[in-house]
Scaffold this motif. Structure first.
Motif, PDB file in Angstrom:
ATOM      1  N   TYR A  31      32.296  42.710  40.127  1.00 54.22           N
ATOM      2  CA  TYR A  31      33.737  42.984  40.171  1.00 54.22           C
ATOM      3  C   TYR A  31      33.953  44.424  40.613  1.00 54.22           C
ATOM      4  O   TYR A  31      33.795  45.350  39.817  1.00 54.22           O
ATOM      5  CB  TYR A  31      34.376  42.787  38.805  1.00 54.22           C
ATOM      6  CG  TYR A  31      34.455  41.354  38.359  1.00 54.22           C
ATOM      7  CD1 TYR A  31      35.603  40.599  38.605  1.00 54.22           C
ATOM      8  CD2 TYR A  31      33.400  40.762  37.688  1.00 54.22           C
ATOM      9  CE1 TYR A  31      35.677  39.287  38.186  1.00 54.22           C
ATOM     10  CE2 TYR A  31      33.462  39.443  37.276  1.00 54.22           C
ATOM     11  CZ  TYR A  31      34.602  38.713  37.519  1.00 54.22           C
ATOM     12  OH  TYR A  31      34.679  37.417  37.117  1.00 54.22           O
ATOM     13  N   LYS A  51      42.150  43.206  37.633  1.00 50.53           N
ATOM     14  CA  LYS A  51      40.750  42.767  37.693  1.00 50.53           C
ATOM     15  C   LYS A  51      40.366  41.938  36.472  1.00 50.53           C
ATOM     16  O   LYS A  51      39.566  42.357  35.649  1.00 50.53           O
ATOM     17  CB  LYS A  51      39.820  43.996  37.756  1.00 50.53           C
ATOM     18  CG  LYS A  51      39.982  44.862  38.971  1.00 50.53           C
ATOM     19  CD  LYS A  51      39.182  44.311  40.129  1.00 50.53           C
ATOM     20  CE  LYS A  51      39.544  45.086  41.385  1.00 50.53           C
ATOM     21  NZ  LYS A  51      38.954  44.526  42.579  1.00 50.53           N
ATOM     22  N   GLN A 109      35.772  40.104  43.746  1.00 48.31           N
ATOM     23  CA  GLN A 109      36.478  39.349  42.713  1.00 48.31           C
ATOM     24  C   GLN A 109      35.888  37.955  42.585  1.00 48.31           C
ATOM     25  O   GLN A 109      35.366  37.417  43.543  1.00 48.31           O
ATOM     26  CB  GLN A 109      37.968  39.227  43.052  1.00 48.31           C
ATOM     27  CG  GLN A 109      38.703  40.532  42.846  1.00 48.31           C
ATOM     28  CD  GLN A 109      40.201  40.329  42.767  1.00 48.31           C
ATOM     29  OE1 GLN A 109      40.675  39.249  42.469  1.00 48.31           O
ATOM     30  NE2 GLN A 109      40.937  41.396  43.027  1.00 48.31           N
TER      31      GLN A 109
END
Ligand SMILES: [Zn+2]
Ligand SMILES: [Zn+2]
Length: 180
Positions: A31, A51, A109
């Motif tokens: 991430y 996030k 992501q």
């Protein structure tokens, strides 16, 4: 319901079962821009809107729940604990986690699929499987597993292990130990 199962993804099972720190470092690699705050052995996820670390918990290919991870910690025995935004805890163990895979949605992501099973060790006291939602404790003498709540209650009342009979006592912090 749930995410489509994909074949490709990064295997993160080992990291999930290693330590809170090991798991956080592993997902931070995936991430981009992941922010977290560390307090002792607990890692609190920040900027959740931008996030989110999302997981899809599946059993037999069906989704049991989808949620965001709010924090990652470890208990006194060093086992990883996940706390989710639906107010549930997960206690991943080698027994309950068949697979844990990170899938990329777009660069930096993604989401995590944890595949769990109910074909797990059974609690010595109630006889029901110890699932990923259940906190478990083991007898310090023979290692037999029980749900934490059930073993706590048992030790408080009977002061021994239901399997091997070793004399047990409980510390103030709830840790089960051999009686002196
Ligand atoms: Zn039980
Ligand atoms: Zn025992």
């Amino acid at each position: 319901m749930g995410r489509k199962k994909q074949d490709v993804g990064k295997n993160i099972r080992k990291a999930l079962l290693s330590s809170a720190k090991g798991f956080v470092q592993e997902i931070a690699d995936e991430y981009e821009g992941l922010e977290y705050t560390q307090a002792a052995d607990t890692f609190i996820m920040e900027n959740l809107k931008e996030k989110p670390v999302e997981i899809d918990l599946q059993r037999d290919g069906k989704s049991l729940l989808e949620a965001k991870i709010l924090w990652i910690s470890q208990n006194g025995e060093g086992d990883v604990v996940l706390y989710l935004d639906n107010k549930r805890y997960l206690y991943p163990t080698p027994d309950t986690v068949k697979k844990a895979v990170f899938h990329e949605l777009k660069k930096g992501q993604g989401y995590i699929i944890i595949e769990t099973t109910s074909d797990t060790a059974k609690c010595l006291i109630c006889g029901k499987p110890i699932e990923i939602f259940d906190e478990a404790d083991s007898c310090p003498s023979c290692g037999a597993l029980s749900h934490s709540v059930h073993l706590d209650e048992w030790v408080r009342m009977k002061k021994d292990c239901p399997s091997c009979g070793a004399k047990l006592s409980m510390r103030e912090d709830g840790t089960i130990m051999l009686a002196a």
